[in-house]
Write a protein that holds these residues in place. Structure first.
Motif, PDB file in Angstrom:
ATOM      1  N   ARG A 187      54.631 -36.797  60.197  1.00  0.00           N
ATOM      2  CA  ARG A 187      54.731 -36.763  58.733  1.00  0.00           C
ATOM      3  C   ARG A 187      53.528 -37.418  58.044  1.00  0.00           C
ATOM      4  N   GLN A 188      52.701 -38.111  58.800  1.00  0.00           N
ATOM      5  CA  GLN A 188      51.620 -38.893  58.202  1.00  0.00           C
ATOM      6  C   GLN A 188      50.663 -38.036  57.386  1.00  0.00           C
ATOM      7  N   GLN A 189      50.164 -36.929  57.934  1.00  0.00           N
ATOM      8  CA  GLN A 189      49.213 -36.102  57.195  1.00  0.00           C
ATOM      9  C   GLN A 189      49.876 -35.483  55.958  1.00  0.00           C
ATOM     10  N   THR A 190      51.111 -35.032  56.101  1.00  0.00           N
ATOM     11  CA  THR A 190      51.840 -34.474  54.952  1.00  0.00           C
ATOM     12  C   THR A 190      51.963 -35.523  53.853  1.00  0.00           C
ATOM     13  N   THR A 191      52.317 -36.738  54.233  1.00  0.00           N
ATOM     14  CA  THR A 191      52.447 -37.835  53.271  1.00  0.00           C
ATOM     15  C   THR A 191      51.119 -38.125  52.579  1.00  0.00           C
ATOM     16  N   GLN A 192      50.033 -38.153  53.343  1.00  0.00           N
ATOM     17  CA  GLN A 192      48.716 -38.437  52.762  1.00  0.00           C
ATOM     18  C   GLN A 192      48.319 -37.354  51.751  1.00  0.00           C
ATOM     19  N   ILE A 193      48.576 -36.102  52.069  1.00  0.00           N
ATOM     20  CA  ILE A 193      48.256 -35.000  51.144  1.00  0.00           C
ATOM     21  C   ILE A 193      49.103 -35.129  49.884  1.00  0.00           C
ATOM     22  N   MET A 194      50.382 -35.439  50.054  1.00  0.00           N
ATOM     23  CA  MET A 194      51.268 -35.582  48.899  1.00  0.00           C
ATOM     24  C   MET A 194      50.841 -36.756  48.019  1.00  0.00           C
ATOM     25  N   GLU A 195      50.400 -37.846  48.619  1.00  0.00           N
ATOM     26  CA  GLU A 195      49.910 -38.980  47.834  1.00  0.00           C
ATOM     27  C   GLU A 195      48.679 -38.588  47.028  1.00  0.00           C
TER      28      GLU A 195
END
Length: 108
Positions: free
Chosen positions: A50-58
């Motif tokens: 989920r880390q990359q998804t979270t970074q993009i969403m941020e």
């Protein structure tokens, strides 16, 4: 991200963002024409859980929440983040993030 798509091309590489559901309702007054919309952005990724998804969403949050940007034929009164969530797709590899925004547009 490799792109932002309304319709994802067959050869699109992850991660990317898609424009999801958009709904609008009359938000005007007796003297002002306006629309109040709900817009969803979808983030797709396979890297790092989920880390990359979270970074993009941020990053999307930073760019869009309370942003001031041009909108053809309208004045953007407000764009505000409402909610988000991340789920794992059935393939067990892809993560999908959903971000909902409230948008208020006034006709010019």
């Amino acid at each position: 991200i490799t792109g932002v798509y309304d319709k994802v091309p067959e050869n699109a590489q992850l991660p990317y963002v898609t424009i999801g559901d958009i709904t609008c309702a009359d938000g005007g007054t007796k003297t002002t024409a306006a629309m109040e919309c709900s817009a969803t952005l979808m983030v797709y990724s396979r890297e790092g859980g989920r880390q990359q998804t979270t970074q993009i969403m941020e990053r999307l949050y930073t760019l869009l929440h309370n942003a001031d940007m041009p909108v053809d034929g309208h004045e953007l009164i407000m764009i505000r983040f409402v909610s988000s969530g991340i789920t794992q797709e059935a393939d067990g590899l892809t993560y999908r993030g959903a971000m909902r925004y409230k948008v208020l547009l006034q006709a010019i």
